[in-house]
Write a protein that holds these residues in place. Sequence first.
Motif, PDB file in Angstrom:
ATOM      1  N   ARG A  72      -5.176   4.281  -0.928  1.00 39.45           N
ATOM      2  CA  ARG A  72      -5.418   3.113  -0.084  1.00 39.45           C
ATOM      3  C   ARG A  72      -6.868   2.641  -0.169  1.00 39.45           C
ATOM      4  N   VAL A  73      -7.815   3.569  -0.229  1.00 41.49           N
ATOM      5  CA  VAL A  73      -9.218   3.182  -0.383  1.00 41.49           C
ATOM      6  C   VAL A  73      -9.415   2.502  -1.737  1.00 41.49           C
ATOM      7  N   ARG A  74      -8.767   3.014  -2.774  1.00 38.44           N
ATOM      8  CA  ARG A  74      -8.873   2.397  -4.106  1.00 38.44           C
ATOM      9  C   ARG A  74      -8.349   0.968  -4.092  1.00 38.44           C
ATOM     10  N   LEU A  75      -7.215   0.746  -3.422  1.00 35.32           N
ATOM     11  CA  LEU A  75      -6.651  -0.602  -3.350  1.00 35.32           C
ATOM     12  C   LEU A  75      -7.580  -1.553  -2.599  1.00 35.32           C
ATOM     13  N   VAL A  76      -8.185  -1.080  -1.521  1.00 38.56           N
ATOM     14  CA  VAL A  76      -9.116  -1.918  -0.760  1.00 38.56           C
ATOM     15  C   VAL A  76     -10.297  -2.311  -1.647  1.00 38.56           C
ATOM     16  N   CYS A  77     -10.814  -1.353  -2.402  1.00 33.27           N
ATOM     17  CA  CYS A  77     -11.949  -1.649  -3.279  1.00 33.27           C
ATOM     18  C   CYS A  77     -11.547  -2.636  -4.382  1.00 33.27           C
ATOM     19  N   ALA A  78     -10.380  -2.418  -4.969  1.00 30.84           N
ATOM     20  CA  ALA A  78      -9.922  -3.322  -6.022  1.00 30.84           C
ATOM     21  C   ALA A  78      -9.705  -4.727  -5.477  1.00 30.84           C
ATOM     22  N   ASP A  79      -9.098  -4.823  -4.292  1.00 30.88           N
ATOM     23  CA  ASP A  79      -8.889  -6.138  -3.678  1.00 30.88           C
ATOM     24  C   ASP A  79     -10.210  -6.807  -3.343  1.00 30.88           C
ATOM     25  N   GLY A  80     -11.229  -5.993  -3.061  1.00 34.58           N
ATOM     26  CA  GLY A  80     -12.542  -6.537  -2.729  1.00 34.58           C
ATOM     27  C   GLY A  80     -13.394  -6.826  -3.944  1.00 34.58           C
TER      28      GLY A  80
ATOM     29  N   SER B  57       0.826  -1.206   0.000  1.00 36.90           N
ATOM     30  CA  SER B  57       0.000   0.000   0.000  1.00 36.90           C
ATOM     31  C   SER B  57       0.860   1.257   0.000  1.00 36.90           C
ATOM     32  N   THR B  58       1.915   1.250   0.801  1.00 36.73           N
ATOM     33  CA  THR B  58       2.817   2.402   0.835  1.00 36.73           C
ATOM     34  C   THR B  58       3.482   2.593  -0.520  1.00 36.73           C
ATOM     35  N   ALA B  59       3.894   1.497  -1.141  1.00 33.45           N
ATOM     36  CA  ALA B  59       4.560   1.572  -2.441  1.00 33.45           C
ATOM     37  C   ALA B  59       3.653   2.227  -3.480  1.00 33.45           C
ATOM     38  N   VAL B  60       2.400   1.811  -3.542  1.00 33.00           N
ATOM     39  CA  VAL B  60       1.490   2.373  -4.540  1.00 33.00           C
ATOM     40  C   VAL B  60       1.191   3.836  -4.230  1.00 33.00           C
ATOM     41  N   CYS B  61       1.112   4.177  -2.934  1.00 36.05           N
ATOM     42  CA  CYS B  61       0.937   5.585  -2.558  1.00 36.05           C
ATOM     43  C   CYS B  61       2.092   6.433  -3.079  1.00 36.05           C
ATOM     44  N   LEU B  62       3.320   5.936  -2.931  1.00 34.97           N
ATOM     45  CA  LEU B  62       4.489   6.668  -3.398  1.00 34.97           C
ATOM     46  C   LEU B  62       4.470   6.818  -4.915  1.00 34.97           C
ATOM     47  N   LEU B  63       4.135   5.751  -5.604  1.00 37.21           N
ATOM     48  CA  LEU B  63       4.065   5.812  -7.058  1.00 37.21           C
ATOM     49  C   LEU B  63       2.989   6.793  -7.517  1.00 37.21           C
ATOM     50  N   ASP B  64       1.811   6.709  -6.928  1.00 39.15           N
ATOM     51  CA  ASP B  64       0.722   7.623  -7.283  1.00 39.15           C
ATOM     52  C   ASP B  64       1.139   9.074  -7.068  1.00 39.15           C
ATOM     53  N   SER B  65       1.757   9.335  -5.916  1.00 38.35           N
ATOM     54  CA  SER B  65       2.154  10.704  -5.588  1.00 38.35           C
ATOM     55  C   SER B  65       3.209  11.221  -6.564  1.00 38.35           C
ATOM     56  N   ALA B  66       4.206  10.402  -6.865  1.00 41.83           N
ATOM     57  CA  ALA B  66       5.255  10.824  -7.789  1.00 41.83           C
ATOM     58  C   ALA B  66       4.677  11.112  -9.176  1.00 41.83           C
TER      59      ALA B  66
END
Length: 307
Positions: A209-217, A155-164
């Motif tokens: 993080r909310v997007r990842l939770v939804c995608a995982d669900g 989750s942290t990794a995707v947050c960093l990528l999204d932000s960059a």
Amino acid sequence: MDATWAAGALAARQYGVVSRDQVMRCGLSDSALRNLVRRGGWTRVHRGVYRVAGHAPVTERERLLSAVMAAQLTLGPTAFASGRTAARLWGVRGLPPWTGAVHMTVPVGDARRKVPGIIRRTWATDPAEVVARGGLRATTPRRTLRDTLLDVDRSTAVCLLDSALNQGLVAAEDLPALASANTGRPGCARSLPWWGLADGRAQSPLETRVRLVCADGGVPPDSLQHPFHDARGRLVAIGDLWWRDRGLLVEADGRDPHERPKALLHDRRRQNALELAFPGIRILRFTWADLAFPRYIAHTVRAALAR
């Protein structure tokens, strides 16, 4: 006094810190330096590195810059900020709160003793992947992402990528090559799938993080930062996560901006305008506290989509 003034002027350009060698070049003697420390005006940060009276950092950003400069001064001219510390210097969002330690890369074979507050790496880094800004040396955004993704969670990794991506520090077309460049490094296999999850439209780590939770669900959104225009074509609002066919909008309410009175008032007025312009729209709101219960988020979204 002239030597002390010169050392203070240098410290002002170096985020409040100077090295012993720099102090000597300013004209201060060892005995004068010891007196300044003994009287409590100057404080020792690392061996041979001192914070000058009147230049204590105030904000977290100032403390970070000062800590990196102090690390550079004690480790020498070949050291540079990397990994998480470089990410913070570039303003990439998504990392846990800073604890005060800094990540620095030093040459392979550097046998110097450990320094409290400095996490040393010996990653082989091309000189072209290191830049200097404001007197501080750090890895480029591209190299910073490569290094940081190896030792954070998904989750942290995707947050960093999204932000960059969102800040334009890297481009989406850069990511496959960056992922490939990490081949063979510890953590590469684990982090490889994460590069493909990045989306530069995300504007906050909470939204990611909310997007990842939804995608995982099993309920990924159709769109991020979706614009809503009224019948006259005027922009009413921009929604965080949007499910087009079901008319469902999910808003990620972060701790800082959305808890202030003015922001709360703005959010209410914005929601009222949305519901007036789009009578069939349904809006769900999630906060950082909700992330402790990812099943709740996914279940709520699935239930709303099923209605």
